[in-house]
Structure formats: C-alpha cells, structure tokens
Scaffold this motif. Structure first.
Motif, PDB file in Angstrom:
ATOM      1  N   MET A  45      65.096  45.651  42.858  1.00  0.00           N
ATOM      2  CA  MET A  45      63.722  46.396  43.380  1.00  0.00           C
ATOM      3  C   MET A  45      64.626  46.977  44.983  1.00  0.00           C
ATOM      4  O   MET A  45      63.989  46.844  45.782  1.00  0.00           O
ATOM      5  CB  MET A  45      62.940  45.737  43.243  1.00  0.00           C
ATOM      6  N   ASN A  46      66.291  46.440  45.324  1.00  0.00           N
ATOM      7  CA  ASN A  46      66.062  46.841  46.436  1.00  0.00           C
ATOM      8  C   ASN A  46      66.626  48.436  46.726  1.00  0.00           C
ATOM      9  O   ASN A  46      66.597  49.456  48.043  1.00  0.00           O
ATOM     10  CB  ASN A  46      67.508  46.504  46.944  1.00  0.00           C
ATOM     11  N   THR A  47      66.800  48.920  45.941  1.00  0.00           N
ATOM     12  CA  THR A  47      67.070  50.852  46.088  1.00  0.00           C
ATOM     13  C   THR A  47      65.737  51.348  45.670  1.00  0.00           C
ATOM     14  O   THR A  47      65.730  50.646  44.270  1.00  0.00           O
ATOM     15  CB  THR A  47      67.913  51.406  45.752  1.00  0.00           C
ATOM     16  N   ASN A  48      65.772  53.134  45.741  1.00  0.00           N
ATOM     17  CA  ASN A  48      63.846  53.413  44.760  1.00  0.00           C
ATOM     18  C   ASN A  48      64.997  53.992  43.713  1.00  0.00           C
ATOM     19  O   ASN A  48      63.669  53.871  42.950  1.00  0.00           O
ATOM     20  CB  ASN A  48      63.979  54.856  45.743  1.00  0.00           C
ATOM     21  N   ALA A  49      65.900  54.312  43.415  1.00  0.00           N
ATOM     22  CA  ALA A  49      66.887  54.800  42.500  1.00  0.00           C
ATOM     23  C   ALA A  49      66.374  52.947  41.053  1.00  0.00           C
ATOM     24  O   ALA A  49      65.782  53.136  40.178  1.00  0.00           O
ATOM     25  CB  ALA A  49      68.247  54.775  42.164  1.00  0.00           C
ATOM     26  N   LYS A  50      67.014  51.549  41.896  1.00  0.00           N
ATOM     27  CA  LYS A  50      67.114  50.717  40.902  1.00  0.00           C
ATOM     28  C   LYS A  50      65.229  50.187  40.496  1.00  0.00           C
ATOM     29  O   LYS A  50      64.910  50.199  39.430  1.00  0.00           O
ATOM     30  CB  LYS A  50      67.741  49.490  41.447  1.00  0.00           C
ATOM     31  N   TYR A  51      64.567  50.814  41.498  1.00  0.00           N
ATOM     32  CA  TYR A  51      62.900  50.131  41.010  1.00  0.00           C
ATOM     33  C   TYR A  51      62.617  51.493  39.904  1.00  0.00           C
ATOM     34  O   TYR A  51      62.003  50.654  39.232  1.00  0.00           O
ATOM     35  CB  TYR A  51      62.431  50.554  42.137  1.00  0.00           C
ATOM     36  N   LEU A  52      62.868  52.533  40.873  1.00  0.00           N
ATOM     37  CA  LEU A  52      62.209  53.849  39.655  1.00  0.00           C
ATOM     38  C   LEU A  52      63.104  53.415  38.284  1.00  0.00           C
ATOM     39  O   LEU A  52      61.596  53.804  37.154  1.00  0.00           O
ATOM     40  CB  LEU A  52      62.731  55.361  40.057  1.00  0.00           C
ATOM     41  N   THR A  53      64.047  53.566  38.039  1.00  0.00           N
ATOM     42  CA  THR A  53      64.837  53.068  36.287  1.00  0.00           C
ATOM     43  C   THR A  53      64.272  51.652  36.025  1.00  0.00           C
ATOM     44  O   THR A  53      63.677  51.809  34.790  1.00  0.00           O
ATOM     45  CB  THR A  53      65.326  51.992  36.530  1.00  0.00           C
ATOM     46  N   PHE A  54      63.977  50.902  36.738  1.00  0.00           N
ATOM     47  CA  PHE A  54      63.187  49.812  36.480  1.00  0.00           C
ATOM     48  C   PHE A  54      62.032  50.167  35.744  1.00  0.00           C
ATOM     49  O   PHE A  54      61.652  49.632  35.182  1.00  0.00           O
ATOM     50  CB  PHE A  54      63.692  48.196  37.709  1.00  0.00           C
ATOM     51  N   VAL A  55      61.092  50.897  36.523  1.00  0.00           N
ATOM     52  CA  VAL A  55      59.786  50.559  36.316  1.00  0.00           C
ATOM     53  C   VAL A  55      59.589  51.447  34.670  1.00  0.00           C
ATOM     54  O   VAL A  55      58.826  51.798  33.884  1.00  0.00           O
ATOM     55  CB  VAL A  55      58.646  51.225  37.623  1.00  0.00           C
ATOM     56  N   ILE A  56      60.455  52.799  35.215  1.00  0.00           N
ATOM     57  CA  ILE A  56      60.131  53.364  33.570  1.00  0.00           C
ATOM     58  C   ILE A  56      61.005  53.240  32.512  1.00  0.00           C
ATOM     59  O   ILE A  56      60.381  53.117  31.079  1.00  0.00           O
ATOM     60  CB  ILE A  56      61.261  54.952  33.998  1.00  0.00           C
ATOM     61  N   THR A  57      61.255  51.852  32.687  1.00  0.00           N
ATOM     62  CA  THR A  57      62.625  51.227  30.972  1.00  0.00           C
ATOM     63  C   THR A  57      61.258  50.298  30.935  1.00  0.00           C
ATOM     64  O   THR A  57      61.093  49.876  29.514  1.00  0.00           O
ATOM     65  CB  THR A  57      63.700  50.699  31.257  1.00  0.00           C
ATOM     66  N   GLY A  58      60.539  49.925  31.523  1.00  0.00           N
ATOM     67  CA  GLY A  58      59.642  48.729  31.501  1.00  0.00           C
ATOM     68  C   GLY A  58      58.694  49.283  31.022  1.00  0.00           C
ATOM     69  O   GLY A  58      58.067  48.845  29.466  1.00  0.00           O
ATOM     70  N   ALA A  59      58.085  49.819  31.486  1.00  0.00           N
ATOM     71  CA  ALA A  59      56.375  51.365  30.809  1.00  0.00           C
ATOM     72  C   ALA A  59      57.103  51.635  29.353  1.00  0.00           C
ATOM     73  O   ALA A  59      56.763  51.639  28.289  1.00  0.00           O
ATOM     74  CB  ALA A  59      56.416  52.217  31.315  1.00  0.00           C
ATOM     75  N   ALA A  60      58.199  52.283  29.081  1.00  0.00           N
ATOM     76  CA  ALA A  60      59.090  52.338  27.459  1.00  0.00           C
ATOM     77  C   ALA A  60      58.928  51.255  26.597  1.00  0.00           C
ATOM     78  O   ALA A  60      58.429  51.321  25.702  1.00  0.00           O
ATOM     79  CB  ALA A  60      59.925  53.486  27.379  1.00  0.00           C
TER      80      ALA A  60
END
Length: 91
Positions: A45-60
């Motif tokens: 979660m230290n960058t916006n791109a990592k956080y967004l990837t983490f959230v979208i992957t987790g949701a999927a």
C-alpha cells in the motif's frame, strides 16, 4: 468496606498480578498487530498503483470465492431439479 478499599486501590494505580499480566499480553498483541501492519504497508500500500492493484485483485478473488460457494449451495439445495440432473436415457 472490602469492596470500597479494592476499588480505591485500583483507582490509585495499584494493580493485581492478574491485571498486570492481562495488560502485558494486551500490549504484546497490539505490538504484534502493529508489526504486521508495518510489514504489509510497504509491500502492498505504499503507492497508489500497488494499493489499487491490491484492492481490485482482492475484490476479484473474493467474488470468485463467494460465487463458487453460492453456486455449490444452490446446486446442493436444488439437487435433482436442475437441467444437469436430467437422465436423458429415460427419454
């Protein structure tokens, strides 16, 4: 009177051994949780791109697990009534 003395001593900051042990274990658990958060944050979660990837992957992944569970539950509850349960050799 005994209750009054006990409550006054606890208010004054005098703690029993059990209270100190409980407080120490609570602090240890909080410390371990804080350490886990400190390790996860830079990884995910230290960058916006990592956080967004983490959230979208987790949701999927969560949606696939939930969808699979509900499909199996539906099939279990409607066993023998579904199209895939038809014995075509009888027709």
């Amino acid at each position: 009177k005994m209750f009054a003395v006990r409550s006054m001593t606890s208010r004054a900051g005098v703690r029993s051994v059990a209270q100190r042990t409980t407080l120490a274990s609570t602090r240890r658990q909080f410390s371990q949780r804080a350490n886990a958060q400190e390790k996860i944050y830079p990884l995910l979660m230290n960058t916006n791109a990592k956080y967004l990837t983490f959230v979208i992957t987790g949701a999927a992944i969560g949606e696939m697990m939930f969808g699979g569970f509900t499909n199996q539950l539906w099939k279990f509850n409607n066993r023998g009534k579904l199209y895939e349960d038809i014995d075509w050799s009888k027709w």
